[in-house]
Enzyme design. Structure first.
Site: not given
Ligand code: MG
Length: 475
Positions: A46-47, A86, A90, A143, A145, A168, A244, A296-297, A317
């Site tokens: 994540d991130d 996010c 996803r 996660k 989300h 998150s 994240h 994811d980003n 992001k």
């Molecule tokens: Mg993310």
């Protein structure tokens, strides 16, 4: 024994041999069928930014296992997500569809929050539901989300098992000071100030979730699931909550990396990847398992050293500049995936068509998919089928990549960084292979490229049916 009786006996024998052989053929066929269905594991950070792994050029974050995964497998340098935040990212990975099509993109709220009321529409076919058609055992770890209300949880969306924080890790904040302020003041950050739930299937088993051990526990859960289902085809979607913010690492990792706490966290994720690879090898499952690692980003840059790095890519992001949506991606399947660096285009939405083809499951024909089968590139070294990338922010098309070129209609940074929303007419044009940092606008020199991309966009938009916004409503 009379001649007649003898003939009868011979006939009986042949009948029995016939029955025995047909049984063997059925057995063999089912074995081949099972063998033809590889296992899939997607590890989704994540991130994590494009520049945050050793193999993608980070000078001090040590990721020996991911580096080995890249060297034994394929490192994709032009691999994308469908959104720079996010929830929509996803939704796209799991449905093989742009988030605007399934309503998981919004111009009101960019992601789901603990007081959001909706989630992924039940009409959507998730990758887990798709693989269930061939009896895959499916687990979502980490996660989610995509909706935390009971009707939207992973177990309602094709996953047999769920273990994780359903949104998150910075949500449900109950502390006296904002995370950024705590970091700025040099104070220690207790995990308890983020009152996020940890769930097993549909029950909350811990709240607040102890985030100092969450990365380790997710990797262990993945290994337990493999152990339990090693003799049947399985799909594991291991979506880490980290890196994240807020950042937490367990005892063996905290305080170890030269890159500080962010490096500790990435190292712990890397360690989990190493343990999963080692377990697959030890159990003889590596040659029948496709392991993917991606993010994811892009990195959350406004958090200073607690955010990651997009390397040489612009912004991070939240943005449709490359740093927001191009992610470090690795594929591993020793003996089958041909090792190398792949510069062809790929997207997390492509997992849907790629895995469906490998599992021999027909794609749904009643909906528009944005998914390409990457199998020929992974296994035969063929040219990639994807030629375009659409960069949406919410429901608005900001930019389009076609081949080497990227055209921006609108640009915007993320969370107050890298500029406010700006429309461009004529659009900006960059040659991404020669200019990956998007520094030199060449729109004037290439009117023919602009015209080609305009045609592509018109066709794309003429077929677009937008889903109803699922992120707007809150309690
Ligand atoms: Mg993310």
């Amino acid at each position: 024994m009379s001649n007649k009786e003898n003939k009868k006996l011979v006939l009986y024998r042949w009948v029995w041999i016939g029955i025995f052989l047909s049984f063997q053929v059925v057995q063999l066929q089912s074995q081949e069928f099972k063998k033809g269905q590889p296992n899939f594991i997607v590890i989704f950070a994540d991130d994590l930014g494009y520049g945050d792994l050793g193999i993608f050029g980070h000078p001090t974050i040590e990721t020996p296992h991911l580096d080995r995964m890249a060297n034994e497998g394929q490192k994709w340098t032009n691999f994308y997500v469908a959104a720079s935040v996010c929830t929509p990212s996803r939704a796209a990975l799991l449905t093989g569809r742009l988030p605007v099509r399934n309503g998981m993109a919004s111009d009101v709220h960019r992601v789901l929050f603990p007081n959001s009321v909706n989630g992924i529409p039940k009409e959507e076919i998730t990758l887990a539901e798709q693989l269930k058609k061939a009896d895959y055992q499916t687990a979502c770890i980490g996660k989610w989300h995509l909706g935390h209300k009971p009707e939207y949880l992973p177990t309602q969306n094709g996953f047999d098992y769920y273990f994780g924080i359903p949104y998150s890790n910075d949500m449900d904040f109950i502390g006296p000071k904002h995370y950024k302020k705590l970091v700025a003041d040099g104070e220690s950050i207790p995990t308890e100030v983020f009152n996020v739930p940890l769930m097993r299937n549909t029950a909350i088993i811990e709240r607040p979730a102890d985030q100092t051990t969450i990365t380790k526990r997710y990797s262990e859960e993945a290994i337990s699931f493999i152990k339990e289902h090693r003799s049947e085809p399985f799909f594991i979607y291991l979506a880490h909550n980290l890196p994240h913010i807020p950042l937490f690492a367990s005892d063996g990792f905290a305080g170890k990396s030269k890159r500080g706490i962010y490096g500790d966290v990435v190292s712990e994720i890397d360690d989990g990847v190493g343990k999963i690879m080692a377990f697959l090898k030890a159990e003889g499952l590596a040659d029948n398992t496709i392991l993917v690692f991606t993010s994811d980003n892009g990195p959350w840059l406004s958090f200073g050293t607690h955010g990651g790095s997009a390397g040489l890519l612009r912004a991070g992001k939240g943005s449709t500049w490359e740093g927001g949506m191009r992610v470090p991606t690795l594929f591993w399947n020793p003996g089958r995936i041909q090792p190398g660096v792949i510069t062809d285009l790929g997207n997390t939405m492509d997992f849907f068509a790629t895995f469906s083809r490998l599992a021999d499951i027909p794609l749904p024909e009643d909906r528009m998919l944005d998914s390409y089968d990457l199998g020929p590139t992974l296994f035969q070294g063929a040219d990639g089928p994807r030629k375009e990338v659409f960069y949406y922010r919410g429901t608005e098309l900001y930019a389009v990549r076609y081949g080497d070129y990227k055209l921006h209609y609108i640009t915007q940074g993320a969370y107050g960084m890298f500029g406010e929303k700006q429309r461009h007419d004529p659009p900006l044009l960059y040659h991404l292979e020669e200019d990956p940092s998007e520094q030199f606008n060449i729109a004037q020199e290439h009117p023919e490229v602009l015209a080609n991309i305009e045609t592509l966009v018109k066709t794309h938009q003429s077929k677009m049916v937008m889903g109803k916004d699922q992120l707007a409503d809150r309690e």
